[in-house]
Scaffold this motif. Structure first.
Motif, PDB file in Angstrom:
ATOM      1  N   ALA A  75       4.841   9.770   8.415  1.00  0.00           N
ATOM      2  CA  ALA A  75       5.786   8.678   7.808  1.00  0.00           C
ATOM      3  C   ALA A  75       6.262   7.652   8.739  1.00  0.00           C
ATOM      4  CB  ALA A  75       6.798   9.695   7.188  1.00  0.00           C
ATOM      5  N   MET A  76       6.924   8.300   9.881  1.00  0.00           N
ATOM      6  CA  MET A  76       7.239   6.905  10.648  1.00  0.00           C
ATOM      7  C   MET A  76       6.480   6.076  11.043  1.00  0.00           C
ATOM      8  SD  MET A  76       9.769   9.250  13.455  1.00  0.00           S
ATOM      9  CE  MET A  76       9.913   7.881  14.393  1.00  0.00           C
ATOM     10  N   ILE A  77       5.119   6.770  11.391  1.00  0.00           N
ATOM     11  CA  ILE A  77       4.190   5.604  11.856  1.00  0.00           C
ATOM     12  C   ILE A  77       3.740   4.705  10.758  1.00  0.00           C
ATOM     13  CG2 ILE A  77       1.721   5.337  12.491  1.00  0.00           C
ATOM     14  CD1 ILE A  77       1.907   8.286  13.880  1.00  0.00           C
TER      15      ILE A  77
ATOM     16  N   ALA B 212       2.013  18.344  -4.211  1.00  0.00           N
ATOM     17  CA  ALA B 212       1.078  17.104  -3.924  1.00  0.00           C
ATOM     18  C   ALA B 212       0.554  16.609  -5.111  1.00  0.00           C
ATOM     19  CB  ALA B 212      -0.099  17.184  -2.760  1.00  0.00           C
ATOM     20  N   VAL B 213       0.072  17.541  -6.091  1.00  0.00           N
ATOM     21  CA  VAL B 213      -0.306  17.017  -7.355  1.00  0.00           C
ATOM     22  C   VAL B 213       0.586  16.722  -8.203  1.00  0.00           C
ATOM     23  CG1 VAL B 213      -1.679  17.824  -9.278  1.00  0.00           C
ATOM     24  CG2 VAL B 213      -2.451  18.536  -7.281  1.00  0.00           C
TER      25      VAL B 213
ATOM     26  N   GLU C 131       6.488  12.732  -0.076  1.00  0.00           N
ATOM     27  CA  GLU C 131       6.126  13.831   0.932  1.00  0.00           C
ATOM     28  C   GLU C 131       5.992  15.229  -0.144  1.00  0.00           C
ATOM     29  OE1 GLU C 131       8.259  14.316   4.269  1.00  0.00           O
ATOM     30  OE2 GLU C 131       8.476  12.207   4.558  1.00  0.00           O
ATOM     31  N   ALA C 132       4.994  16.090   0.343  1.00  0.00           N
ATOM     32  CA  ALA C 132       4.771  17.296  -0.213  1.00  0.00           C
ATOM     33  C   ALA C 132       4.457  18.448   0.718  1.00  0.00           C
ATOM     34  CB  ALA C 132       3.798  17.125  -1.367  1.00  0.00           C
TER      35      ALA C 132
ATOM     36  N   LEU D  56       0.940  -1.225  -0.084  1.00  0.00           N
ATOM     37  CA  LEU D  56      -0.017  -0.036  -0.015  1.00  0.00           C
ATOM     38  C   LEU D  56       1.080   1.519  -0.010  1.00  0.00           C
ATOM     39  CD1 LEU D  56      -2.766   1.258   0.161  1.00  0.00           C
ATOM     40  CD2 LEU D  56      -2.810   0.970   2.703  1.00  0.00           C
ATOM     41  N   ARG D  57       0.828   1.994  -1.013  1.00  0.00           N
ATOM     42  CA  ARG D  57       1.587   3.319  -1.119  1.00  0.00           C
ATOM     43  C   ARG D  57       0.993   4.394  -0.605  1.00  0.00           C
ATOM     44  NH1 ARG D  57       5.382   2.391  -4.979  1.00  0.00           N
ATOM     45  NH2 ARG D  57       5.168   4.538  -6.276  1.00  0.00           N
ATOM     46  N   VAL D  58       1.383   5.393  -0.033  1.00  0.00           N
ATOM     47  CA  VAL D  58       1.130   6.559   0.925  1.00  0.00           C
ATOM     48  C   VAL D  58       1.937   7.691   0.324  1.00  0.00           C
ATOM     49  CG1 VAL D  58       0.043   7.619   2.876  1.00  0.00           C
ATOM     50  CG2 VAL D  58       0.041   5.078   2.517  1.00  0.00           C
ATOM     51  N   LEU D  59       1.089   8.737   0.090  1.00  0.00           N
ATOM     52  CA  LEU D  59       1.769  10.385   0.044  1.00  0.00           C
ATOM     53  C   LEU D  59       1.418  11.098   1.072  1.00  0.00           C
ATOM     54  CD1 LEU D  59       3.562  12.168  -1.948  1.00  0.00           C
ATOM     55  CD2 LEU D  59       1.404  12.751  -2.861  1.00  0.00           C
ATOM     56  N   ILE D  60       2.194  11.859   1.596  1.00  0.00           N
ATOM     57  CA  ILE D  60       1.944  12.745   2.710  1.00  0.00           C
ATOM     58  C   ILE D  60       1.887  14.271   2.406  1.00  0.00           C
ATOM     59  CG2 ILE D  60       2.280  13.099   5.055  1.00  0.00           C
ATOM     60  CD1 ILE D  60       3.425  10.753   5.452  1.00  0.00           C
TER      61      ILE D  60
END
Length: 223
Positions: free
Chosen positions: A18-20, A39-40, A32-33, A2-6
């Motif tokens: 990010a650490m969590i 972000a876009v 990260e943005a 699962l890929r996440v962007l913050i």
């Protein structure tokens, strides 16, 4: 994986999230943005499954960034806010956000929220979400209800029933018990409702149900 962007303009918040999330099995933070525009661009380039999106950011706010991400990618957006009735969240829901989280959430709530949204569900259970949407639909835009109500004719009677129960905040299992059908049948009904109405997820279905007049404030969503 699962890929996440913050996306948040505060380094400490981005780093903490990010650490969590990087510490969770089957989950990784791909980027990260610090601004909405970043972000876009990052979403288009990195193709995350979920974007955690702050509302107030420089260069482009989180609302416009959410609108562009949801219209141009398949990423799910979770809006982050400091306040449980943040005015900007109303616009975020209409822009395509799959839900929102308070920044003072617990670690487990963050992880669960990301997994739930990535799986195609939405955050309807928390009390703050119920209160927010209930308040949102009490203030529909002029002329919205008649226009949206006509689109309900595209649904079968069973699909309308499913939509009404989704709008009341019921889970698939609860809808199945109410309609005396299987969970699989409920998933099929909900999927068809979203497809016929051109909606991204259950949050958008809730907003549609209220703004079309299918469900009225007081029918079970408020806390």
């Amino acid at each position: 994986m699962l890929r996440v962007l913050i996306a948040d303009d505060q380094d400490l918040i981005r780093g903490g999230f990010a650490m969590i999330l990087d510490d969770q099995p089957g989950m990784t933070v791909v980027g990260e943005a610090a601004t909405g525009a970043e972000a876009v661009r990052a979403t288009l380039g990195l193709r995350p499954d979920v974007v955690l999106m702050d509302v107030r950011m420089p260069e482009m706010d989180g609302i416009e960034a959410t609108r562009r991400i949801c219209s141009g990618t398949d990423a799910k957006v979770l809006v982050l806010t400091m306040f449980d009735l943040d005015e900007y969240v109303y616009d975020a829901l209409r822009a395509g956000a799959s839900g929102f989280l308070l920044k003072d959430m617990r670690r487990g709530e963050l992880v669960e929220a990301v997994r739930v949204v990535a799986a195609g569900e939405s955050l309807l259970a928390p009390t703050v979400t119920r209160r927010l949407i209930a308040d949102l639909v009490r203030r529909p835009a002029h002329g919205v209800a008649p226009r949206l109500a006509g689109r309900l004719a595209e649904l079968t009677e069973r699909e309308v029933q499913a939509l009404r129960l989704v709008a009341r905040g019921l889970s698939n299992a609860e809808i199945a018990a109410t309609l005396v059908v299987s969970d699989h049948t409920v998933k099929t009904h909900v999927s068809r409702v979203l497809g016929k109405l051109g909606l991204r997820d259950r949050v958008q279905a809730v907003v549609f149900a209220y703004e079309s007049g299918l469900v009225l404030p007081g029918d079970g969503l408020e806390a």
